[in-house]
Design an enzyme around this catalytic site. Structure first.
Site, PDB file in Angstrom:
ATOM      1  N   TYR A  37       0.837  -1.196   0.000  1.00 58.87           N
ATOM      2  CA  TYR A  37       0.000   0.000   0.000  1.00 58.87           C
ATOM      3  C   TYR A  37       0.878   1.254   0.000  1.00 58.87           C
ATOM      4  CZ  TYR A  37      -3.452  -3.453   1.596  1.00 58.87           C
ATOM      5  OH  TYR A  37      -4.252  -4.567   1.716  1.00 58.87           O
ATOM      6  N   HIS A  72       0.471 -12.321   1.290  1.00 56.04           N
ATOM      7  CA  HIS A  72      -0.332 -11.362   0.529  1.00 56.04           C
ATOM      8  C   HIS A  72      -0.446 -11.774  -0.936  1.00 56.04           C
ATOM      9  CE1 HIS A  72      -1.237  -6.776  -0.108  1.00 56.04           C
ATOM     10  NE2 HIS A  72      -2.301  -7.534  -0.232  1.00 56.04           N
TER      11      HIS A  72
END
Length: 336
Positions: free
Chosen positions: A54, A138
């Protein structure tokens, strides 16, 4: 507060997803990011999720800075591994990955034991913490062999060593998450976008398996990236332009909610939280006002007649749990 599997790590029913704090599509300044986290804290949220992906680490830096004023034992933080950040000499921005930040680093897929430890150490430095509570693999969609052969065992060792409290995987699909639940000893999985008012595919495999194994599920993407928050022709679904048939379906859901005196956003959050395997629902917010709105909607009481209508009209399957049937919806605790 709900416990993740058998780990002892606890989360609030409503959590804050910190992706938008990293300039997701549009810029957010430091003050606005801090105010977003402060509003979540004020409304009782104590679970915060982030990732190196992010904003090339910006989310972790901003979240860590905002939480620094609170006692470490009072909140739960999760981050992710699998994308290792390496310095880059590239010129430009990271908008190709969705973040309005300078392209100072590049992402390298790395599910090796060494890569996971290095990624986690870098995350701790950005967060300014000596530990995180939960670590997810992830998006290992295209890296299944490496994730199961190297990534998962590495996380298991970190948990055994006490470096992290709970481990799991976070993805936008259910098949591989179900494999993690059935074939490993993960504490929790983060399922994004696959259990919403528009997509109940997690009901077919993931959620039954999680309940059978005692594995917790965290739901992300409760609004399917925007369509269920505000259905309109320009709305996004899974971070792309929403197709017309889904916009029409979302508008039907919105109209039904309003007929019963509530809102689509409140119904969307309530539906996700109602399944007994779900420990927390993450909402991504980029301002204090958005955070306050999500907390208000999450705490709203949904008339049972709405769920009955949605089932009768085929907008919800009859086997999908709704509030009041399987287990009470869990709200974040208001601070004393």
């Amino acid at each position: 507060m709900n416990t993740l599997g058998r780990s002892g790590v606890r989360v609030t029913g409503l959590g804050l997803g910190a992706g938008p704090l990293a300039n997701l599509y549009t810029e957010v300044d430091d003050e606005q990011a801090h105010a977003t986290v402060a509003a979540a804290w004020r409304r009782g949220v104590r679970y915060f999720d982030t990732a190196p992906h992010y904003g090339l680490g910006l989310s972790e830096r901003r979240l860590g800075a905002a939480l620094r004023e609170h006692p470490r034992g009072d909140y739960t933080v999760s981050t992710k591994v699998g994308r290792r950040l390496e310095p880059s000499a590239a010129v430009g921005d990271d908008l190709a990955h969705g973040f309005a930040v300078p392209a100072t680093h590049r992402r390298v897929w790395d599910f090796t034991a060494d890569g996971i430890r290095r990624t986690l150490e870098a995350s701790l430095a950005r967060l300014g913490l000596d530990r995180v509570d939960v670590v997810y693999l992830h998006d290992p969609d295209d890296h299944a062999e490496a994730a199961f052969r190297e990534g998962y065992p590495a996380l298991e060792r970190l948990r055994t060593e006490g470096v992290v409290g709970a481990i799991g995987a976070g993805m936008n699909q259910t098949a591989m998450l179900t494999r993690f639940v059935r074939d490993t000893d993960v504490d929790v999985v983060l399922c994004a976008g696959r259990y919403t008012l528009l997509d109940q595919s997690a009901l077919t495999d993931l959620l039954p398996a999680a309940r059978q194994r005692g594995t917790s599920v965290v739901i992300g993407g409760a609004f399917n990236s925007g369509l269920l928050a505000d259905p309109k022709p320009t709305a996004t679904y899974d971070y792309a332009q929403a197709p017309g048939e889904l916009i029409d379906r979302a508008l039907r859901l919105k109209a039904a909610a309003e007929r019963h005196g509530t809102t689509l956003r409140a119904a969307a959050l309530a539906f996700c939280a109602a399944h007994p395997a779900v420990a927390s629902v993450l909402v991504g917010a980029r301002s204090a006002a958005e955070t306050e709105d999500c907390a208000d909607r999450f705490g709203a009481v949904i008339p049972p007649a709405l769920w009955q209508e949605l089932r009768e009209t085929g907008l919800l399957p009859p086997d999908a749990p709704v509030p009041g049937e399987e287990s009470p919806r869990r709200a974040p605790e208001e601070p004393s």
